[in-house]
Design an enzyme around this catalytic site. Structure first.
Site, PDB file in Angstrom:
ATOM      1  CG  ASP A 103     -60.801  23.002 110.804  1.00 30.59           C
ATOM      2  OD1 ASP A 103     -60.946  23.372 111.981  1.00 30.59           O
ATOM      3  OD2 ASP A 103     -61.712  22.471 110.123  1.00 30.59           O
TER       4      ASP A 103
HETATM    5  N1  URA Z   1     -65.632  25.076 109.204  1.00 31.82           N
HETATM    6  C1  URA Z   1     -64.749  24.050 109.166  1.00 31.82           C
HETATM    7  O1  URA Z   1     -65.135  22.907 109.090  1.00 31.82           O
HETATM    8  N2  URA Z   1     -63.438  24.348 109.213  1.00 31.82           N
HETATM    9  C2  URA Z   1     -62.946  25.596 109.272  1.00 31.82           C
HETATM   10  O2  URA Z   1     -61.737  25.796 109.295  1.00 31.82           O
HETATM   11  C3  URA Z   1     -63.874  26.650 109.293  1.00 31.82           C
HETATM   12  C4  URA Z   1     -65.206  26.369 109.254  1.00 31.82           C
END
Ligand code: URA
Length: 231
Positions: A103
């Site tokens: 993310d």
């Molecule tokens: N899980 C999440 O919620 N975000 C990420 O970036 C990676 C794994």
């Protein structure tokens, strides 16, 4: 061909970075240390090694990137800064892409490569490649929360999450290792136990561990040993 050009083509960095490698005596030509970056080599017959790892022309390159928060795992994006914008000019030309997605606000280990087959292998849901995240949560996690995260939780998908492993570091800090890659999986897992992620950082993927000497936004080539651990 000049030695420094050969090393650049093999993915060891920019012309000035490879000159430093040579200057530091990390490069050997046919087994003998060589400190002359402009040495003419025969790239077909000479054996060139960096730190003992023999280099060969490969169409593929593999970089470990320490993703900072605030950029997206995409090659192009009209709104946000992409991870590609952290690459040196020479590397932009190599058709690299990120293996999987983190993310925008997640930091940590991201593999950048132009090897589609390896990427496919690492991301295949059937392979269950383990990924470990350092997670800071908003509220304290109880023993029961930890047990639930480890057993599998309902995050609103058809199936519960697969068993995961948790290492408790503090009341609001854990290492969480999952072997799936569902959308926002860690955040949704924490949400399912009535909590919230306030900081997330991926620290490993398969046998590859984030090099803590890499500052957010920096990247480097994988070593031969890391390549072996990854494949
Ligand atoms: N899980 C999440 O919620 N975000 C990420 O970036 C990676 C794994």
């Amino acid at each position: 061909m000049r030695l420094d050009k050969f090393l650049c083509d093999c993915g060891y960095g920019t012309r000035s970075q490879v000159k430093q490698l040579v200057k530091k005596g990390r490069v050997t030509v046919n087994g003998a240390p060589c400190r002359q970056a402009d040495l003419k080599i025969d790239e077909k017959n000479d054996r060139i090694s960096v730190d003992g790892n023999e280099c060969g022309y490969s169409q593929f390159v593999y970089y470990m990137f320490h993703k900072p928060a605030g950029c997206v795992c995409a090659v192009k994006d009209n709104v946000s800064r992409t991870v590609m914008e952290y690459l040196e000019k020479e590397d932009v030309k190599k058709d690299l892409f990120p293996v999987g997605r983190l993310d925008k606000d997640t930091e940590g280990l991201l593999l950048l490569t132009n090897d589609g087959a390896l990427s496919h292998k690492l991301l295949s849901p059937k392979k269950h490649v383990p990924k470990t995240y350092y997670v800071k949560s908003k509220k304290a996690l109880s023993k029961e929360d930890v047990k639930q995260l480890e057993t599998g939780v309902d995050i609103g998908d058809e199936k519960k999450t697969l068993p995961a492993s948790v290492e408790v570091l503090g009341q609001r800090e854990i290492f969480l290792t999952i072997s799936e890659g569902r959308f926002h999986q860690i955040k949704r897992m924490l949400f399912s136990v009535g909590n919230e992620v306030v900081y997330l950082k991926r620290v490993s993927m398969g046998g590859l561990h984030l090099d803590e000497n890499l500052k957010p936004g920096e990247y480097r080539l994988l070593t031969g040993e890391e390549m072996e651990r990854l494949c």
